[in-house]
Design an enzyme around this catalytic site. Structure first.
Site, short mmCIF file in Angstrom:
data_model
loop_
_atom_site.label_atom_id
_atom_site.label_comp_id
_atom_site.label_asym_id
_atom_site.label_seq_id
_atom_site.Cartn_x
_atom_site.Cartn_y
_atom_site.Cartn_z
CB SER A 83 -0.95 0.01 1.21
OG SER A 83 -0.23 0.04 2.42
CB THR A 201 -1.67 6.38 3.16
OG1 THR A 201 -0.71 7.40 3.32
CG2 THR A 201 -2.71 6.57 4.24
CB THR A 219 -0.42 6.35 -0.33
OG1 THR A 219 -1.23 5.20 -0.55
CG2 THR A 219 -0.88 7.45 -1.27
NE ARG A 229 -8.14 7.14 -5.48
CZ ARG A 229 -7.63 6.89 -4.29
NH1 ARG A 229 -6.33 6.58 -4.17
NH2 ARG A 229 -8.39 6.93 -3.21
CB VAL A 230 -4.76 12.09 -7.15
CG1 VAL A 230 -4.04 12.64 -5.92
CG2 VAL A 230 -3.80 12.01 -8.33
N GLY A 231 -5.90 10.22 -4.56
CA GLY A 231 -6.71 10.26 -3.35
C GLY A 231 -6.35 11.44 -2.47
CG ASP A 232 -6.74 10.88 1.76
OD1 ASP A 232 -6.55 9.85 1.09
OD2 ASP A 232 -6.60 10.91 3.00
CB THR A 252 -5.36 6.19 7.26
OG1 THR A 252 -4.98 5.00 6.59
CG2 THR A 252 -6.22 5.84 8.46
N GLY A 253 -7.45 5.55 5.04
CA GLY A 253 -8.71 4.97 4.58
C GLY A 253 -9.05 5.41 3.17
N GLY A 255 -9.66 7.60 0.42
CA GLY A 255 -9.32 9.01 0.25
C GLY A 255 -10.42 9.88 -0.28
#
Length: 343
Positions: A83, A201, A219, A229-232, A252-253, A255
Site C-alpha cells: 500500500s 498509506t 502512498t 486517480r489521486v486520493g487524499d 487514512t482509509g 481518500g
C-alpha cells in the site's frame, strides 16, 4: 531542454530556500526528555518501525523534516508492503503510481502525485518544496523532475504485485476491504503487507521539545485504481495538515471520503478553536458519516492528530484502525483507535 529545466530550478533555489529555512534544521529532539507527551505518531502497525527510524534521525541531529522523511521511507522501501511505495499494487493498467506530501508548520509544502518509477516519493516531494517555486507536481512532470534531481529510475512493479494485479483482472472488482493492513500483518510472511484490495498509506507527525511540528504522508494509492486517480494523501488539508502553534493531523482509509470534507484541515481548525485532538478527530469522522449516510457503509476513514504539547487523538469509522506512538524516550507502542460504528 533538460539543462534549461535545471537552470530554471537552480534559479529558484534561493526563493525555495526561504521556505526550506523554516524546515527546522535544528536538533529536533534536543531536551525532548523535558517535553512530556508524544513526539512522533503515525498510522497503522507498520508505523512502528517508521517511528523508530524517525526518532533515530532526530536523535542524530536531524530536523523535523528529516525525521518525517526518514520515517516514511521505511514502508516506502518495504517490498512486503503493497500500500506504500515499492511493490505497491498498480492501477488497473498495470502502472504503479505514487503520491506523497511533506509539510512543516511554517507553510513549507511539497507534494507529488502519479509519480512513476521512483521508490521514495516523499523525497521527491521534499525536493519540490526545497528546489522549486511550486508546491505540487503531478504525473509525467513529477517523474521528469525526479530524474532531473538525480533520483534513480526503479521498476516498482514486483512479481508479487504483478501477480495480484493479474488475478484482479479476472474479476475487476473495485470494492476496497477495510483494515486489510492489520488483517495481513505478520500473517506467515515477513514485513507488513497491505491488502490486495486496499488503498492505504502512512501518515506521520513529529514535534520537538519547543512544540514545532512537521508531517509526511505517502502512498501507492488505491489498488487497481483508474489511471490518473489521486486520493487524499498528497493533498494539503486532506491527507495531511500542520499548523504552527496548533498541531497537525493526517488521515487514512478511502481518500475520496476525506477529500470531500478537507478532513485534516477540519481537524486542525477544530483544534485551533479549542478542541482537544481526540474530540477534533471524532468531529471530522462524524461529519463524514452525517454527510454521506449509506454511501459510506463498509468504508473506513481514520484521523490521527497531535497538538504542540504532544496530546494525541485518533478516531475512525470502522473498528480496526491502528496507530503508532513514540514518546520522548524513544519508546514506541501501537494503539487501536476507537470507532464510530461497530464491525
Amino acid at each position: 531542454m533538460i539543462e534549461g529545466r535545471r537552470s530554471f530550478l537552480g534559479g529558484v533555489t534561493s526563493l525555495a530556500g526561504i521556505g526550506a529555512g523554516l524546515a527546522m534544521p535544528v536538533r529536533a529532539l534536543a531536551n525532548a526528555a523535558a517535553a512530556p507527551g508524544a513526539m512522533i505518531v503515525s498510522t497503522w502497525d507498520f508505523g512502528a518501525p517508521a517511528n523508530d527510524a524517525a526518532f533515530a534521525k532526530g536523535r542524530s541531529g536531524g530536523s523535523l523534516i528529516d525525521m518525517v522523511e526518514a520515517g516514511v521511507m521505511v514502508p516506502e522501501a518495504d517490498p512486503n508492503n503493497h500500500s506504500v511505495g515499492y511493490s505497491g499494487y498498480p492501477d488497473r493498467d498495470g502502472h504503479v503510481t505514487l503520491d506523497a506530501v511533506i509539510m512543516d508548520d511554517a507553510g513549507g509544502v511539497g507534494a507529488v502525485a502519479a509519480l512513476e518509477d521512483t521508490v521514495h516519493a516523499i523525497s521527491v516531494a521534499r525536493a519540490v518544496m526545497e528546489h522549486t517555486p511550486h508546491t505540487f507536481l503531478v504525473g509525467e512532470g513529477a517523474t521528469r523532475f525526479a530524474r532531473d534531481r538525480g533520483f534513480p529510475r526503479v521498476n516498482l512493479l514486483t512479481p508479487e504485485a504483478e501477480k495480484a494485479w493479474r488475478d484482479w483482472l479476472k474479476t475487476q472488482n473495485y470494492k476496497p476491504v477495510a483494515n486489510s493492513e492489520t488483517g495481513t500483518y505478520g500473517a506467515g510472511r515477513p514485513g507488513t503487507p497491505g491488502g490486495a484490495l486496499d488503498h492505504d498509506t502512512i501518515g506521520m507527525l513529529a514535534r520537538d521539545a519547543s512544540g514545532r511540528m512537521a508531517g509526511a504522508c505517502t502512498t501507492s494509492g488505491m489498488a487497481f485504481k483508474m489511471r490518473g486517480r489521486v486520493g487524499d494523501s498528497p493533498q494539503v488539508g486532506s491527507g495531511l495538515y500542520v499548523e504552527r502553534g496548533v498541531g497537525g493531523a493526517t488521515s487514512t482509509g478511502l481518500g475520496e471520503e476525506v477529500t470531500r470534507t478537507c478532513g485534516t484541515a477540519r481537524v486542525v481548525a477544530s483544534m485551533r478553536h479549542g478542541m482537544m485532538p481526540q474530540a477534533a478527530c471524532e468531529e471530522a469522522a462524524k461529519h463524514i458519516a452525517s454527510l454521506r449516510g449509506d454511501a459510506i457503509k463498509g468504508v473506513q476513514v481514520g484521523f490521527l492528530a497531535m497538538d504542540t504539547r504532544g496530546r494525541i487523538g485518533a478516531f475512525c469509522l470502522l473498528p480496526g484502525f491502528t496507530y503508532a506512538v513514540t514518546d520522548a524516550a524513544g519508546r514506541t507502542r501501537v494503539e487501536k483507535a476507537p470507532s464510530l460504528f461497530k464491525a
